[in-house]
Design a protein around this motif. Structure first.
Motif, PDB file in Angstrom:
ATOM      1  N   TRP A 134       0.865  -1.179   0.000  1.00  0.00           N
ATOM      2  CA  TRP A 134       0.000   0.000   0.000  1.00  0.00           C
ATOM      3  C   TRP A 134       0.897   1.223   0.000  1.00  0.00           C
ATOM      4  CZ3 TRP A 134      -4.996  -0.250  -0.972  1.00  0.00           C
ATOM      5  CH2 TRP A 134      -5.650  -1.463  -0.789  1.00  0.00           C
ATOM      6  N   LEU A 135       0.574   2.190  -0.841  1.00  0.00           N
ATOM      7  CA  LEU A 135       1.388   3.383  -0.991  1.00  0.00           C
ATOM      8  C   LEU A 135       0.661   4.603  -0.432  1.00  0.00           C
ATOM      9  CD1 LEU A 135       2.605   2.751  -4.648  1.00  0.00           C
ATOM     10  CD2 LEU A 135       3.757   2.146  -2.510  1.00  0.00           C
ATOM     11  N   SER A 136       1.430   5.599  -0.012  1.00  0.00           N
ATOM     12  CA  SER A 136       0.880   6.844   0.513  1.00  0.00           C
ATOM     13  C   SER A 136       0.569   7.810  -0.635  1.00  0.00           C
ATOM     14  CB  SER A 136       1.887   7.500   1.454  1.00  0.00           C
ATOM     15  OG  SER A 136       2.996   7.984   0.706  1.00  0.00           O
ATOM     16  N   ALA A 137      -0.086   8.907  -0.300  1.00  0.00           N
ATOM     17  CA  ALA A 137      -0.354   9.950  -1.291  1.00  0.00           C
ATOM     18  C   ALA A 137       0.955  10.518  -1.836  1.00  0.00           C
ATOM     19  CB  ALA A 137      -1.220  11.051  -0.683  1.00  0.00           C
ATOM     20  N   ASP A 138       1.949  10.676  -0.974  1.00  0.00           N
ATOM     21  CA  ASP A 138       3.263  11.137  -1.445  1.00  0.00           C
ATOM     22  C   ASP A 138       3.872  10.160  -2.440  1.00  0.00           C
ATOM     23  OD1 ASP A 138       3.584  13.599  -0.019  1.00  0.00           O
ATOM     24  OD2 ASP A 138       4.099  12.478   1.791  1.00  0.00           O
ATOM     25  N   HIS A 177       5.087   8.679  -8.032  1.00  0.00           N
ATOM     26  CA  HIS A 177       4.914   7.656  -9.075  1.00  0.00           C
ATOM     27  C   HIS A 177       4.363   8.274 -10.361  1.00  0.00           C
ATOM     28  CE1 HIS A 177       3.996   3.685 -10.750  1.00  0.00           C
ATOM     29  NE2 HIS A 177       2.749   4.060 -10.932  1.00  0.00           N
ATOM     30  N   LEU A 178       3.419   9.206 -10.210  1.00  0.00           N
ATOM     31  CA  LEU A 178       2.771   9.822 -11.367  1.00  0.00           C
ATOM     32  C   LEU A 178       3.432  11.124 -11.811  1.00  0.00           C
ATOM     33  CD1 LEU A 178      -0.972   9.286 -10.411  1.00  0.00           C
ATOM     34  CD2 LEU A 178       0.367   8.003 -12.096  1.00  0.00           C
ATOM     35  N   GLY A 179       4.334  11.669 -10.987  1.00  0.00           N
ATOM     36  CA  GLY A 179       4.972  12.941 -11.325  1.00  0.00           C
ATOM     37  C   GLY A 179       4.031  14.120 -11.174  1.00  0.00           C
ATOM     38  N   ILE A 180       3.170  14.073 -10.164  1.00  0.00           N
ATOM     39  CA  ILE A 180       2.210  15.143  -9.892  1.00  0.00           C
ATOM     40  C   ILE A 180       2.364  15.567  -8.432  1.00  0.00           C
ATOM     41  CG2 ILE A 180       0.571  14.340 -11.654  1.00  0.00           C
ATOM     42  CD1 ILE A 180      -1.067  13.044  -9.393  1.00  0.00           C
ATOM     43  N   THR A 181       1.628  16.600  -8.034  1.00  0.00           N
ATOM     44  CA  THR A 181       1.686  17.026  -6.640  1.00  0.00           C
ATOM     45  C   THR A 181       0.683  16.237  -5.795  1.00  0.00           C
ATOM     46  OG1 THR A 181      -0.026  18.729  -6.824  1.00  0.00           O
ATOM     47  CG2 THR A 181       2.253  19.385  -7.367  1.00  0.00           C
ATOM     48  N   LYS A 182       0.916  16.245  -4.495  1.00  0.00           N
ATOM     49  CA  LYS A 182      -0.003  15.579  -3.583  1.00  0.00           C
ATOM     50  C   LYS A 182      -1.377  16.257  -3.627  1.00  0.00           C
ATOM     51  CE  LYS A 182       0.792  15.551   0.927  1.00  0.00           C
ATOM     52  NZ  LYS A 182       1.306  15.173   2.263  1.00  0.00           N
ATOM     53  N   SER A 198      -0.905  -0.687  -8.992  1.00  0.00           N
ATOM     54  CA  SER A 198      -1.557  -1.380 -10.113  1.00  0.00           C
ATOM     55  C   SER A 198      -2.940  -0.790 -10.410  1.00  0.00           C
ATOM     56  CB  SER A 198      -1.671  -2.874  -9.836  1.00  0.00           C
ATOM     57  OG  SER A 198      -2.471  -3.108  -8.698  1.00  0.00           O
ATOM     58  N   GLU A 199      -3.699  -0.447  -9.356  1.00  0.00           N
ATOM     59  CA  GLU A 199      -5.019   0.170  -9.556  1.00  0.00           C
ATOM     60  C   GLU A 199      -4.873   1.551 -10.191  1.00  0.00           C
ATOM     61  OE1 GLU A 199      -7.020   0.395  -5.791  1.00  0.00           O
ATOM     62  OE2 GLU A 199      -7.533  -1.731  -5.792  1.00  0.00           O
ATOM     63  N   ILE A 200      -3.901   2.316  -9.719  1.00  0.00           N
ATOM     64  CA  ILE A 200      -3.675   3.663 -10.257  1.00  0.00           C
ATOM     65  C   ILE A 200      -3.233   3.572 -11.715  1.00  0.00           C
ATOM     66  CG2 ILE A 200      -2.294   5.766 -10.046  1.00  0.00           C
ATOM     67  CD1 ILE A 200      -4.428   5.340  -7.805  1.00  0.00           C
ATOM     68  N   ASP A 201      -2.321   2.665 -12.019  1.00  0.00           N
ATOM     69  CA  ASP A 201      -1.852   2.508 -13.394  1.00  0.00           C
ATOM     70  C   ASP A 201      -2.994   2.131 -14.333  1.00  0.00           C
ATOM     71  OD1 ASP A 201       0.708   3.140 -12.521  1.00  0.00           O
ATOM     72  OD2 ASP A 201       1.401   1.053 -12.513  1.00  0.00           O
ATOM     73  N   ASP A 202      -3.856   1.213 -13.907  1.00  0.00           N
ATOM     74  CA  ASP A 202      -5.012   0.829 -14.723  1.00  0.00           C
ATOM     75  C   ASP A 202      -5.951   2.021 -14.936  1.00  0.00           C
ATOM     76  OD1 ASP A 202      -4.026  -1.755 -14.822  1.00  0.00           O
ATOM     77  OD2 ASP A 202      -5.438  -2.537 -13.315  1.00  0.00           O
TER      78      ASP A 202
END
Length: 84
Positions: free
Chosen positions: A5-9, A14-19, A45-49
């Motif tokens: 499980w990953l944090s918002a940070d 991972h996406l290259g965006i801000t929190k 994996s959910e975010i990538d999909d």
């Protein structure tokens, strides 16, 4: 091994965006996120999909909960999210 499980940070990096963008996308674009206590947690994996499906690029906005209405307001201060 189970996916961590990953944090918002972590997801922001991972996406290259801000929190702040992560929290906006949770509220307005139904970004897949799971509330654990006061913290938002994510699986890459959910975010990538979700990104591959075009949801992050979509101009479509979903209804946002407002204070005083059933549900939750999504103010973007650190206290609201339990992280900081």
């Amino acid at each position: 091994m189970a996916e961590p499980w990953l944090s918002a940070d972590d997801i922001a990096a991972h996406l290259g965006i801000t929190k702040d963008t992560v929290y906006t996308w949770i509220a307005e674009k139904a970004m897949p996120a799971h509330k654990v206590g006061r913290l938002w947690k994510f699986q890459a994996s959910e975010i990538d999909d979700w990104v591959r499906a075009g949801a992050a690029a979509s101009d479509r906005e979903l209804p946002v909960a407002h204070p005083g209405v059933a549900g939750r307001s999504y103010a973007h201060d650190n206290d609201e999210h339990g992280e900081g």
